[in-house]
Design an enzyme around this catalytic site. Sequence first.
Site, PDB file in Angstrom:
ATOM      1  N   GLY C 146       0.830  -1.198   0.000  1.00  0.00           N
ATOM      2  CA  GLY C 146       0.000   0.000   0.000  1.00  0.00           C
ATOM      3  C   GLY C 146       0.862   1.244   0.000  1.00  0.00           C
ATOM      4  O   GLY C 146       2.044   1.202   0.350  1.00  0.00           O
ATOM      5  N   CYS C 147       0.252   2.357  -0.410  1.00  0.00           N
ATOM      6  CA  CYS C 147       1.019   3.598  -0.529  1.00  0.00           C
ATOM      7  C   CYS C 147       1.447   4.114   0.851  1.00  0.00           C
ATOM      8  O   CYS C 147       2.629   4.413   1.068  1.00  0.00           O
ATOM      9  CB  CYS C 147       0.201   4.650  -1.270  1.00  0.00           C
ATOM     10  SG  CYS C 147      -1.476   4.898  -0.655  1.00  0.00           S
ATOM     11  N   TYR C 148       0.502   4.218   1.787  1.00  0.00           N
ATOM     12  CA  TYR C 148       0.862   4.702   3.123  1.00  0.00           C
ATOM     13  C   TYR C 148       1.920   3.813   3.792  1.00  0.00           C
ATOM     14  O   TYR C 148       2.906   4.320   4.335  1.00  0.00           O
ATOM     15  CB  TYR C 148      -0.380   4.781   4.015  1.00  0.00           C
ATOM     16  CG  TYR C 148      -1.332   5.923   3.742  1.00  0.00           C
ATOM     17  CD1 TYR C 148      -0.905   7.249   3.831  1.00  0.00           C
ATOM     18  CD2 TYR C 148      -2.673   5.677   3.463  1.00  0.00           C
ATOM     19  CE1 TYR C 148      -1.806   8.292   3.617  1.00  0.00           C
ATOM     20  CE2 TYR C 148      -3.574   6.718   3.254  1.00  0.00           C
ATOM     21  CZ  TYR C 148      -3.137   8.027   3.330  1.00  0.00           C
ATOM     22  OH  TYR C 148      -4.022   9.058   3.135  1.00  0.00           O
ATOM     23  N   THR C 150       4.171   1.950   2.532  1.00  0.00           N
ATOM     24  CA  THR C 150       5.495   2.022   1.917  1.00  0.00           C
ATOM     25  C   THR C 150       6.323   3.096   2.598  1.00  0.00           C
ATOM     26  O   THR C 150       7.451   2.849   3.054  1.00  0.00           O
ATOM     27  CB  THR C 150       5.355   2.306   0.400  1.00  0.00           C
ATOM     28  OG1 THR C 150       4.770   1.156  -0.216  1.00  0.00           O
ATOM     29  CG2 THR C 150       6.703   2.610  -0.236  1.00  0.00           C
TER      30      THR C 150
END
Lengths: 335, 335, 335, 335
Positions: C146-148, C150
């Site tokens: 997921g972006c967060y 990472t």
Amino acid sequence: MTYKAGIVGYRGYSGAELVRILEHHPAVQPVLLDHRTEDGGRPPIRHASHPVRLHCGPEAIKNEGLAVVFLATPPEVSMELAPVMLGAGALVVDLSGAFRLGTPENYMAWYKETHTQPALLAEAVYGLPEFRRDGIPGARLLSNPGCYPTAANLAIAPLIQAGVVDRAAGIVCDAKSGTSGAGRKPSLKTSFCEVTENFSAYSILRHRHVPEVLMVSGIEDREFSFTAQLLPVHRGILETIYCRTVGVESAEDLLAVYEKRYAGEPFIRLYEPGHVPDLRAVARTNFCDIGVTFDAASGRAVVVAAIDNLVKGAAGQAIQNMNLMLGFPETEGLL
Amino acid sequence: MTYKAGIVGYRGYSGAELVRILEHHPAVQPVLLDHRTEDGGRPPIRHASHPVRLHCGPEAIKNEGLAVVFLATPPEVSMELAPVMLGAGALVVDLSGAFRLGTPENYMAWYKETHTQPALLAEAVYGLPEFRRDGIPGARLLSNPGCYPTAANLAIAPLIQAGVVDRAAGIVCDAKSGTSGAGRKPSLKTSFCEVTENFSAYSILRHRHVPEVLMVSGIEDREFSFTAQLLPVHRGILETIYCRTVGVESAEDLLAVYEKRYAGEPFIRLYEPGHVPDLRAVARTNFCDIGVTFDAASGRAVVVAAIDNLVKGAAGQAIQNMNLMLGFPETEGLL
Amino acid sequence: MTYKAGIVGYRGYSGAELVRILEHHPAVQPVLLDHRTEDGGRPPIRHASHPVRLHCGPEAIKNEGLAVVFLATPPEVSMELAPVMLGAGALVVDLSGAFRLGTPENYMAWYKETHTQPALLAEAVYGLPEFRRDGIPGARLLSNPGCYPTAANLAIAPLIQAGVVDRAAGIVCDAKSGTSGAGRKPSLKTSFCEVTENFSAYSILRHRHVPEVLMVSGIEDREFSFTAQLLPVHRGILETIYCRTVGVESAEDLLAVYEKRYAGEPFIRLYEPGHVPDLRAVARTNFCDIGVTFDAASGRAVVVAAIDNLVKGAAGQAIQNMNLMLGFPETEGLL
Amino acid sequence: MTYKAGIVGYRGYSGAELVRILEHHPAVQPVLLDHRTEDGGRPPIRHASHPVRLHCGPEAIKNEGLAVVFLATPPEVSMELAPVMLGAGALVVDLSGAFRLGTPENYMAWYKETHTQPALLAEAVYGLPEFRRDGIPGARLLSNPGCYPTAANLAIAPLIQAGVVDRAAGIVCDAKSGTSGAGRKPSLKTSFCEVTENFSAYSILRHRHVPEVLMVSGIEDREFSFTAQLLPVHRGILETIYCRTVGVESAEDLLAVYEKRYAGEPFIRLYEPGHVPDLRAVARTNFCDIGVTFDAASGRAVVVAAIDNLVKGAAGQAIQNMNLMLGFPETEGLL
């Protein structure tokens, strides 16, 4: 073979864009040239490699063997530095308005300043490759076009040259630019709180970019109504151009004029009839996108042209010109 | 009865907001006071009526009978003007940080400047009405709170005073502010092209607004971690506050602390459990909106507080204070 | 040798970014795969060449010889398509949350849905190369982070693993994301008029990205307070992380932990002490930039980490993983 | 005496603006009318008082004694509800395009739908008070003008009526609108990520607001070139209007035409020669600001007109009309 290119004004938005593009150019390496004091720039990242940075002067040109120097500076600085850089043996690509208008009288009329380098002004080649490609390879001093006139001429000149515009009815160019077009120097006008959620017109009918359009498109001031406007976006220019046509029957007819004129041009993209570009389509590219709408009953045409003001409107076109001057493929580093 | 209120710094964002609010205040009329030269301001609209504009000095106070003067000026200008305005008989509401920190030592520690008016500093009343209402009516010199501490104290102080926070675990206040919080003076940091599509942190753990929170909420520096951050919006502050609680079993428990503390407060609004305010909810209002999220398993609480930095964080609160000083209803002109 | 890579969900923001990056990848060519009907996409530019576009199914994989398929789709679509694509012989890189959480129970707890492919869930490799590089080359099914998480894991995990965090005091991660993180599907929440000049928090303490941080950084839910917040920007994530340290005496000490852990990592950049990244620094790059601020008196640290949510937070990292899976240099097409 | 006003479509941007303005109107109280299901609206603030909310139908009109009903609904809903509301005894102010174009044929030509209420269409009064004030007090069904035509007619009609425009040369109106003009219903076109950092033209030469300009200003379609464009701002319309003049010698001459025509008008503001309004000047006001630039050599004029599309372009003008219909001062609640 690799060349080195000096950049004066590399902190400015156009200058920084020159650095960014050249860092990915396969055959030309950027060198930063400090003219007077410049503030800090890139963030303090550990182990980052940065371009070489030198004091801007004839020694830098000679010692580093700079083939070309880009002047991303105000006109008065460009007039001061161009002869120095040329004298030291570099080609010069000037991104200011200093060398665009052909004669000192014309410069005085629009920039309200005396031109201090009339001989260079006479020598300079106006670098809009789609219309002046032949003169560019041999140029010593290349004058890079203004951002607004780049889009305007690419949209208007083919129609004028094809004789399909009713010039007596006038041509309106309603232009909108991102705020980076006003440069990086802080001012109230370009402060975030003044620009966000706002939109404003300036230099109506009197913008100093107007004469570049008259010159290239071959029209008269009284035929051309131009308004510059500030968009709350970082980058991009969109121009909505209105004219009445003669001998045109459809949008397809108009597109045929552009298709013929721009056959083989790598940086012009045309849209299907009824479709027009938006800013997003050209962001961070060297393209000029053009679309047309046509009303057959009245012969009215509306042309929308979009560019990225920092790329095709400044740094990208400057590198397109440099490619031609140094004998590289015109698109090198730009696709 | 109508009073007149002078405004120094009326071109700045807080000053302009003072003018805007006072133009609709039923009992107080704004008078613009020019300190040194100020640039042009409002657009040249025909037949528009503007507030009276005078040179800032004791004569203006006396001749015009100004009851109160707002100083929307930098701290050093406020230190210079406050004694002059007070000497001429006006009450003073200072929006700068000059008179907030109680002692010259504290001022030196956070503002890195010598305080030139220690007696006035000692006299000044810190104008956060929800916590210091009693002292305000009799104040001669009112120090208007900083924007960040206004939201932080309104969210944190009730919990500290109710003894429900595990102070040893620390309190984190992650604050985000619109760009108008940085003032109207042009700078690269607040230029449109630098702020749009960006977000950045500054003064991490060292912001000069921190001591106002320590002072009002009654906590130690080592217990309070504060980060200021710049949002690409014009106005608004949102603070996300993290702490561990003691003796709290539900979001409803936490809200009950606020409800009790803020019963009857006209400018505090609480949200139902699990709901929190956004910037939009408070834009152009004098409200401080507060919502909480709670994790019963671990006792962690997250409080979100939002204000408009130019209203409750500056001009609105200043007028709330003025209302109290002049004996008007506290909400006059603010709803 | 050139490979072909299929992309399902190429209209979405992550999917479009995959296409954009792969169009410049020297060894992998994008193929668009239509799952159900998709709306029109690129503008109608004349003579433009577009990637091949096929119906998404096993025939496309086999006939076109697709080496890898990217699923830029919702979790339920990824669970449906992953076995089909794997069965047809392609490697799969899934950008959804479908295969990140290891067990069906964990998936149910955070996504509130039954996992329909538990065997594949068990097999999937979590592709955060900086922490799981060894398992990636042999993976058939790669679950892209997921972006967060990472940004959060890249900032937090090294400190936890080095034992310098006082975990009992808790770790706060205040995260802010550009609106593209919410996907391209129109909704009121992501409408321009709701987002511009606004800022809002959501999923406080309960975001479904939390378990990825617990898993990789090796901490407990009760130790980790996470808030997701919506920025009025297109792209970018900035996370401000607060913790108390043990055995750390300076910002330099903290940076040394990162320097040691990330020696040779091509996509991690560290900032000099006291400097932190902003969104601009990482826009359109696959970098994760990290900076620290430290208070020696109390041992408090604030770490700021920034990524582009569509690049290192989605498409860029997916291609980084693909490079490892196909045996290319890890940075191919990403610098 | 206090009246009650019903609002259908109070969730939409125009409808919410009606509620906001009426909450401060001294003599009219808003009542929310639910037509079909409407989603939640205001944030869950404790102890907040909200307007009364009723099912939209004849009973609500009668039982509550609603004097007027605002329809902030799509045209087809307005055609359905207008006869019902009128039948129950309320005056109706319709903000849609349903009753603006005079004849069913004209409606069909521009809206591509059959008009289902031709008798009401014939009866409806077009409520641009500056040009149709006399008919408004007695109207039962008031058709509120479109946002674009409001600014266009206020800028163009005085010049046409004074005979100073060379109509044969054509009039260009290049219009830019904030995104709220497209309504609150989510769509890809108005998603934050599609609008931010972008600018786009739509409905070029064919916008359905064009006939309102032809009708009020008294010009022909072939004489009027109109382009609508989407600005990355929440609210505001700015129109840049180009024409050639006859018998005009200076900007002052042009302003004199407006001054004469608009003497005593409370919501028109004129700018000094050479100055033009920006969006900021009219945000959240019911003003239409007008400025002119003139080139004496060629007789070309550029007029810039700005309004807030949600106020003078919708809800504000609707309340201005309501004030006239109910016999209140025209500016009540609007200054």
